[in-house]
Every structure is written in C-alpha cells, then in structure tokens.
Write an enzyme that holds these catalytic residues in place. Structure first.
Site, PDB file in Angstrom:
ATOM      1  N   GLY A  87       0.856  -1.195   0.000  1.00  0.00           N
ATOM      2  CA  GLY A  87       0.000   0.000   0.000  1.00  0.00           C
ATOM      3  C   GLY A  87       0.883   1.232   0.000  1.00  0.00           C
ATOM      4  O   GLY A  87       0.574   2.244   0.636  1.00  0.00           O
ATOM      5  N   SER A 102       1.856   3.257  -2.504  1.00  0.00           N
ATOM      6  CA  SER A 102       1.818   4.237  -3.585  1.00  0.00           C
ATOM      7  C   SER A 102       1.108   5.533  -3.194  1.00  0.00           C
ATOM      8  O   SER A 102       1.155   6.513  -3.926  1.00  0.00           O
ATOM      9  CB  SER A 102       1.122   3.645  -4.815  1.00  0.00           C
ATOM     10  N   SER A 103       0.452   5.557  -2.062  1.00  0.00           N
ATOM     11  CA  SER A 103      -0.235   6.800  -1.657  1.00  0.00           C
ATOM     12  C   SER A 103      -0.399   6.862  -0.148  1.00  0.00           C
ATOM     13  O   SER A 103      -0.044   5.922   0.566  1.00  0.00           O
ATOM     14  CB  SER A 103      -1.613   6.887  -2.323  1.00  0.00           C
ATOM     15  N   GLY A 104      -0.920   7.964   0.326  1.00  0.00           N
ATOM     16  CA  GLY A 104      -1.273   8.095   1.736  1.00  0.00           C
ATOM     17  C   GLY A 104      -0.100   7.891   2.690  1.00  0.00           C
ATOM     18  O   GLY A 104       1.028   8.339   2.438  1.00  0.00           O
ATOM     19  N   LYS A 164      -0.197   4.472 -10.328  1.00  0.00           N
ATOM     20  CA  LYS A 164       0.058   5.211  -9.080  1.00  0.00           C
ATOM     21  C   LYS A 164       1.463   4.919  -8.561  1.00  0.00           C
ATOM     22  O   LYS A 164       2.134   5.794  -7.993  1.00  0.00           O
ATOM     23  CB  LYS A 164      -0.958   4.788  -8.015  1.00  0.00           C
ATOM     24  N   ASP A 215      -2.003  -7.320  -6.213  1.00  0.00           N
ATOM     25  CA  ASP A 215      -3.120  -7.185  -5.282  1.00  0.00           C
ATOM     26  C   ASP A 215      -2.815  -8.097  -4.094  1.00  0.00           C
ATOM     27  O   ASP A 215      -2.552  -9.285  -4.285  1.00  0.00           O
ATOM     28  CB  ASP A 215      -4.417  -7.607  -5.983  1.00  0.00           C
ATOM     29  N   SER A 223      -2.344  -0.397  11.848  1.00  0.00           N
ATOM     30  CA  SER A 223      -3.696  -0.542  12.378  1.00  0.00           C
ATOM     31  C   SER A 223      -4.352   0.839  12.307  1.00  0.00           C
ATOM     32  O   SER A 223      -4.203   1.553  11.321  1.00  0.00           O
ATOM     33  CB  SER A 223      -3.650  -1.109  13.793  1.00  0.00           C
ATOM     34  N   TYR A 267     -14.283  -2.509   9.318  1.00  0.00           N
ATOM     35  CA  TYR A 267     -12.938  -1.925   9.412  1.00  0.00           C
ATOM     36  C   TYR A 267     -12.326  -2.192  10.783  1.00  0.00           C
ATOM     37  O   TYR A 267     -11.186  -2.639  10.894  1.00  0.00           O
ATOM     38  CB  TYR A 267     -13.023  -0.421   9.136  1.00  0.00           C
ATOM     39  N   LYS A 275      -8.929  -4.225  11.919  1.00  0.00           N
ATOM     40  CA  LYS A 275      -7.828  -3.561  12.616  1.00  0.00           C
ATOM     41  C   LYS A 275      -7.597  -4.149  14.009  1.00  0.00           C
ATOM     42  O   LYS A 275      -6.456  -4.214  14.476  1.00  0.00           O
ATOM     43  CB  LYS A 275      -8.091  -2.048  12.678  1.00  0.00           C
TER      44      LYS A 275
END
Lengths: 316, 320
Positions: free
Chosen positions: A38, A40-42, A67, A89, A166, A180, A184
């Site tokens: 994960g 590629s962003s954020g 991305k 994925d 988390s 969600y 977590k």
C-alpha cells in the site's frame, strides 16, 4: 506518605526494568531494505519518502502500476533516489510471493495496505465486508507469509521488523466501522501471536495506531461516513498529516516499540487498551500502570458521551 | 492522608460510575423466546442449546452437517423433551444463511458461535488454513448477523434482544501458534463494539463471551496438532467443561453484559483488556478502574514468563 510514594515508584521502575519483554532493541534502517505494501499513496507513500530520506532502500507494493510510477517519480524528484515498484493485489498470494522474491530479502516489512468503507452493518453489502476483510486482514497474512522465509534467512544478523498499520479504530469499535474495526483489531491478535513466534529470529513486531490522517483514502471515506460516526469521532483529536504519521511510525519501528500511538487520545486509548500486549520500554510500562485506572475512567466517560449522542440522535 | 483517600476512592467512584455506565443495565429473558445458535450441533453451541432449551427457550441450530444436527436434535429431545429446529448451512455462504434465518423466524437471542481453530506457527501454516479460520470465524459471523438483523429489528415483542458472539481467551491475548485464530477472535471484538453502537437504539444488546480451552470435540482435534509451546503458554489458564461455559455464557447474555468472562483468569484478562468496551455494571466498572494498574502489572509478568519460556525453547540466533 510522600516517602512511601518516593520509595514505591523507583522500586516499581526497577522491577519493570527487569521484567519488560521483549527486551528493548534498536532497528537500523539506513542501507537496509524497507518493503511497504500500500506504498503508492497516503501513509505508505509518506513512509517511503521518510525511509528514503534516512538512507533506506525502499520497495513499494500496490495494485495500480500507474500510481506506483507516480510515487516512484515523486520520490526521485524529492530525494534523487529510485525505489523499486511492484504491482500486485495483496489478495493474490502468488503475485505477492513473486513480488517479494523479486525485491530481495526484506529487513523492515511495513504491512500498510488497507481500505475503509464506513457504513452501518445492516446497510453494508456482504461483498463489501468481504473485501475489507480480504484486503486488510487476509491480505496482511499473505504479505507476511510471503516475506517471512526471506526475513528469517537474512544475511546481516541485525534485528528486523514487521510493522502493521492498524488504526485508532483498531483500539475502539465505532458506529459504522464494524468491518474496518474488525480487521484492525484482528491485526493486533495477529501481532501479539506473531511476536511470540518470531522473537527468536530477532524479528520485532510493531502495531501502529494512527488517528484520522489526511490521505486521499480519507477524503473519499469522509464523503460517505455515516453522520453519527462523524459526530462520535469528531470528539477525538483532529486529523494528522501523513508526514507526521510517517515520522512517528518510523521512529517507533526503529525503537522496536510493539504499540505506536499518536496524540493524547491515542495514548489514552493505548493505556486503557494495553491489555496483554508486550511493552519493551520500562518507563512507558510504568506510565501504563500508573495511568491504567485513570485511562479506564476516561474511557467510561467517552463511552457515556457516545451513547448519549446515539440516544439523542435516535430520539429525533 | 493517602490511605484515607485510597479508602474513599471506591466510595467516590461508586456513585459516579453508577450514573455514567452506558449502555444501561438490562435483563434479557430467554424463556419462550427464540434462541438461534450457529455452530450449534456440537461443543459449546450444543451445550448452550441444551441449557437454553431447559430454560424454556425455543431453540434453532445452524451448522454444516445435517447428520450432526439430527444427533444434536435427538439428544436435546431426550434430555429436555423440547424440539429444536435445525438448519444445515455453511456460514461462508450469505444467501444460504439468509434463507435459514428467514425459515427460522424472527430471532430474539442470536448466538454466533461457529468457529474453527487450527493452531500452528504462521511460518509453517498454509494460507488456506489461515483463510479458512478468517472466513468461518470472522466473515461467517458478519454473514450471520447481517442476515438476522432485519428480522431482529422488526420483532413484535418489544423485549430486549441479544446478539452474543462466542470469542475466546485467544481473542483477549494473542498466543504463539494462534496468529490466524487470534486475528479472527480479536476481530469479533472490533465488530461487537461498533455493532453495539449501531443496534442499541433497537434494544438489541451485544455480548462477547470469552471461554478458555473448553472440552469439546473441536478441542480434542486441536490438541493433537498444537505446537508444544502453545500448550505450555495456553496452559496458563485452566480448561473448562462445555456445560460450565454454557452456563456462564447464558448468564452473561441474560444480564446483557458486553464482556462475559468464564473463569478467574478470564476475569483478570477482562479487566486488563477492558479498553474502551462498554460496561453496564457500575460495580464491575469500579473494580476495573481500581484494579486496572495492578492487572497491567500482572499482564507484564505474564509476558516476562512467556518470553522466558519461548527463549528456553528457541534460543535466539546469535547476531553475526
């Protein structure tokens, strides 16, 4: 009486110094391989930027090649360094295995991919729930399992790390976040057991609990967040920037902390939820014990205020 | 002065917590009400069915094997004379679960109890087993609850209803060999905390039951494959009979308790892991606040002991 406390506190500190397990550790990242799913962003991208700036060799895994290429470009522009990118994925464990094998032995694995689709359980489609579980929880198992053999066979004998992203929603379940929060919270169960399994390989597990963070994902989520969830969560601290979260996360990973918390609310959540998690720092252990009761009392007040909000909303 | 304030503390906390505990305490009757138990054909589920039937509830069982369901039905008819309805379905399949739930009729007490456990170090465990546990224990629970919710919300008697999830002490602390199982059981708590906020307005009350190792056919199978270290570490808490777990579970469900521990170690775990879970009993809340610090210290001692055990079994590889 004051004397009593003056003697008791240092004794407790000494006791904790002797018993905290696992023992404290420093995990270097300079010239070591940091692999971020994960990425590629954020928060993942912010972590990549920070790790690169500290001299790490970084690999990013994400779904969208487009991305990933943009992320690679932005890191090259900011730091003049090339990160390796792998499109896969996390739900596809064969693809994850290939990516991990290609990237080479990993020293710091950051399992950061995650999706969040808020909605009351009765309104949320079963396949949406399934995708949240598949990406956030099963996907994390896929990534860890793929990386483990390589991590266990790493050539330098230096300590390694597996860090799991988390959320404060992994410390408390909130209206609209059943799926969600389930994933977590699940990461914590995974982490507590995993640390016991990996300690003898000098691999250290960290669980990171960010609050709302300013990322593209968050922007999307806020648009569809149920109103009640917004009111309840609004009672916490404001959203942090991805850079702040990345900095604190990396610091926590480097000091081998099992739990990494943010802001005052995060520490309150952390102290009341310390439970049976390990604690490598004896001063923090002391604080956990000293503030446990107060944190639980604060927690009960939070629960009281949330249920009053819910009651008021439904009375209308 | 300090001693005085220490003695006064509970007396100050008692009235304070009496007023602030939420959700408010509740009593959930089960006599003549519909109790629907998933994974009800054996183990804890079957023991719960026996107990509920003997207390006058109308019981439905959901499980995969029709044969085991028929045996369960027969054993309950023999012991309490009541007839239970049986539904064969895999919780993995939402549509099949939904059909079973609508055939069963509106549910008053939903006991989400199905679960599988295959203990193994993650390094050695097949991902298919990991997925199996997450699917049955976590996704399956979402399917069951989602299928049952609409009818529960529309029930005709306005009495309080219950959704009870059978977790495990492995859902309060992660143990060597239980990465997937603990992940699924910790997940149930995140689900439960959020769900309670979503259904409290419908007078539906969520309970999480935390049994220790329980003598069931499932447990028999599990002990055969359990890693040695798991046996040692999990042995810190004793084991219980299914009937005793069922009693604690049903008592907890009827008092609407959010967290239902089953033995002494379970109570300690519950206080240590109270976190932000709701607590309806103001007495229990006072105990949680007063003993929180002590229990955290106890937890750290357990970690010290466990990690020394692990070190003893797997001496650390030397740094080169």
């Amino acid at each position: 009486m004051v004397l009593f406390t003056l003697i008791l506190a240092p004794l407790l500190l000494l006791l904790l110094f002797l018993i905290v397990r696992p023992k404290p550790i420093i995990i270097p990242i300079k010239n070591r391989h940091v692999f971020i799913s994960g990425g590629s962003s954020g928060i993942g991208l912010a972590l990549a930027q920070k790790a690169v700036s500290e001299g790490a060799r970084v690999s990013l895994l994400a779904r969208s090649l487009h991305k990933l290429e943009e992320a690679q470009k932005s890191i090259r522009e900011a730091h003049g360094v090339d990160v390796a990118i792998f499109s896969a994925d996390v739900r596809d464990n064969n693809a994850v295995e290939r990516a991990v094998a290609e990237s080479g032995p990993i020293d710091v694995l950051v399992v950061n991919q995650g999706i969040f689709v808020p909605g009351a359980l009765e309104n949320q489609a079963s396949d949406v729930i399934k995708s949240v579980i598949d990406v956030n929880l099963t996907g994390s198992f896929n990534v860890i399992k793929a990386a483990l053999p390589w991590m266990k066979n790493r050539k330098d004998g230096a300590p390694a790390s597996i860090a799991l992203m988390s959320s404060q929603a992994g410390q408390v379940g909130i209206y609209g976040y059943s799926a969600y929060s389930a994933t977590k919270f699940g990461l914590r169960g995974l982490a507590e057991a995993l640390q016991q399994e990996l300690i003898s390989d000098n691999i250290h597990v960290s669980v990171i609990y960010p609050p709302d963070t300013q990322t593209p994902g968050f922007e999307q989520e806020r648009k569809i967040r149920p109103e009640l969830a917004g009111i309840i969560m609004g009672s916490g601290g404001g959203a942090l920037s991805a850079e702040e979260v990345a900095k604190k996360s990396l610091d926590g990973i480097k000091s081998g902390s099992f739990s990494i918390w943010f802001n005052l609310e995060g520490y309150m959540l952390g102290f009341s939820g310390a439970g049976f998690s390990p604690q490598t720092s004896f001063p923090v252990a002391f604080l956990e014990i000293a503030f446990a009761g107060l944190s639980r009392l604060a927690a009960l007040f939070f629960v009281w205020s949330w249920y009053r909000i819910i009651q008021k909303k439904h009375a209308n | 002065m300090v001693i005085l304030s220490l003695i006064l503390l509970p007396f100050l906390l008692l009235p304070l917590l009496y007023f602030i505990v939420r959700p408010r305490p509740v009593n959930i009757p089960i006599k003549n009400r519909h109790v629907f138990i998933t994974g009800g054909s054996s183990g804890i589920g079957l023991a719960l069915a026996h107990r509920a039937a003997s207390q006058g509830a109308r019981v439905s069982l959901l499980a995969r094997s029709l044969k085991k369901l028929e045996e369960a039905k027969e054993s309950i008819r023999l012991s309490s004379g009541s007839d239970v309805s049986i539904f064969a379905a895999d919780v993995h399949d939402y549509d099949v679960v939904q059909k079973a739930v609508s055939d069963a009729g509106p549910i008053d007490v939903l006991v989400v109890n199905q679960g599988v456990f295959v203990p193994q170090e993650l390094e050695k465990q097949g991902l298919d087993e990991v997925k199996f546990m997450l699917d049955v224990n976590l996704m399956g629970s979402f399917n069951v609850i989602k299928a049952a919710l609409p009818l529960m919300k529309q029930r005709t008697d306005r009495l309080p209803a219950s959704i009870a999830l059978i977790s495990s002490q492995a859902g309060q602390v992660g143990i060597y060999g239980y990465t997937a199982y603990s992940a699924s059981k910790f997940g149930l708590r995140g689900l439960a905390e959020a769900l309670q906020q979503e259904v409290v307005a419908d007078n539906i009350h969520v309970s999480l039951v935390f049994p220790p190792d329980t003598e069931t056919p499932g447990f028999e199978r599990e002990t055969e494959v359990r890693p040695e270290l798991t046996k040692i570490l999990a042995g810190s808490s004793g084991s219980m009979k299914a009937g005793d777990v069922a009693k604690k579970a049903l008592d907890g469900i009827q008092s609407g308790s959010f967290i239902v521990p089953c033995n002494f170690e379970g109570h300690m775990l519950a206080i240590a892991t109270a976190g932000l879970s709701p607590q309806r009993s103001f007495l229990m809340a006072v105990i949680e606040v007063i003993f929180a610090g002590v229990l955290r210290l106890v937890a750290l001692f357990f970690q010290w002991n466990w990690y020394r055990c692990i070190e003893h079994w797997h001496p650390r590889k030397k740094d080169t």
